[in-house]
Write an enzyme that holds these catalytic residues in place. Structure first.
Site, short mmCIF file in Angstrom:
data_model
loop_
_atom_site.label_atom_id
_atom_site.label_comp_id
_atom_site.label_asym_id
_atom_site.label_seq_id
_atom_site.Cartn_x
_atom_site.Cartn_y
_atom_site.Cartn_z
N GLY A 154 0.83 -1.19 0.00
CA GLY A 154 0.00 0.00 0.00
C GLY A 154 0.86 1.24 0.00
CD GLU A 202 1.61 -1.96 3.36
OE1 GLU A 202 1.61 -3.11 2.88
OE2 GLU A 202 2.60 -1.21 3.31
CG ASP A 260 6.54 -3.21 2.51
OD1 ASP A 260 5.39 -3.08 2.98
OD2 ASP A 260 6.96 -2.50 1.57
CG HIS A 297 11.02 1.32 -0.07
ND1 HIS A 297 10.23 1.65 -1.15
CD2 HIS A 297 10.22 1.46 1.02
CE1 HIS A 297 9.02 1.99 -0.74
NE2 HIS A 297 8.98 1.89 0.57
#
Length: 232
Positions: A8, A42, A65, A119
């Site tokens: 998200g 998310e 994540d 990331h």
């Protein structure tokens, strides 16, 4: 097993927000809201992934994540349900509407979650993140929302196809016969065990090979997996 990433994105958190799940370029979906939080994005990504695959019998590996999402689903939801969707301090659970929908979507499914660091170049996570952020950006600019193809069942997902059977012309008539294997104590295979145990075989096939498998399986009226077992 189907491996998918769910992510998200919220610009401002809360702010223009997007969600996305991603398996491969042929199987992904995205959406969002003009105003929502990152956690809502998310949760929604996971919810829509389970809805998109509800008709399948495959195990599902969901890579996130967000430890918030993983903990909600794998640790906290049972206790919240027993308390009427309230936390230990008696306050209402946040995002309860999404959590209740997730609770229903998870029923009867075989799945597990895997936390991945965001990331850092994780291929599936990055693909989901890019799509979720694109939706958030589209809401901020007032542009078209990139919703994706959804679940198509094509691409890299499909069952694997064996190599074509060799043509008779490729057989060397002068080649010597292959000698029988003499199985001793150091044999590679235990035939008694092989007769009763399941084994997993992984193949890498081209898109063209996979498409041929699907066509042949459909002609026989069976799944690609059962067609492969029949060949074996």
């Amino acid at each position: 097993m189907i491996t998918a990433a769910a992510d998200g994105s919220a610009l401002g958190n809360p702010g223009p927000a997007g969600w996305a799940w991603y398996v491969d370029d042929a199987n992904w979906a995205a959406g969002g809201w003009p105003h929502a939080t990152n956690n809502q994005g998310e949760l929604k990504a996971v919810l829509e992934l389970f809805r998109a695959t509800a008709h399948l019998d495959d195990d599902l590996l969901v890579q996130c994540d967000s430890q918030y999402v993983i903990n909600c689903i794998t640790k906290w939801m049972p206790g919240w349900k027993r308390k009427g969707w309230r936390k230990a301090d008696g306050n209402p659970v946040l995002n309860v509407d999404l959590l209740q929908e997730l609770d229903a979507a998870l029923a009867g499914r075989r799945y597990r979650f895997e936390w991945v660091r965001g990331h850092v170049g994780h291929e599936l996570n990055e693909a989901a993140d890019v799509r979720a952020r694109a939706v958030a950006e589209a809401f901020r600019r007032g542009g078209d929302i990139p919703v994706g193809p959804g679940w198509t069942g094509t691409g890299t997902l499909a069952a694997l196809e064996p190599s074509p059977e060799p043509a008779a012309a490729l057989v060397d008539p002068e080649a010597s016969a292959v000698p029988e294997l003499e199985l001793g104590d150091d044999a590679l295979f235990d035939l008694d065990e092989a007769a009763t145990a399941w084994h997993t075989l992984t193949l890498e096939l081209s898109t063209e090979e996979h498409e041929r498998l699907v066509v042949r399986a459909r002609a026989e009226g069976v799944s690609p997996e059962d067609f492969l077992r029949g060949l074996i």
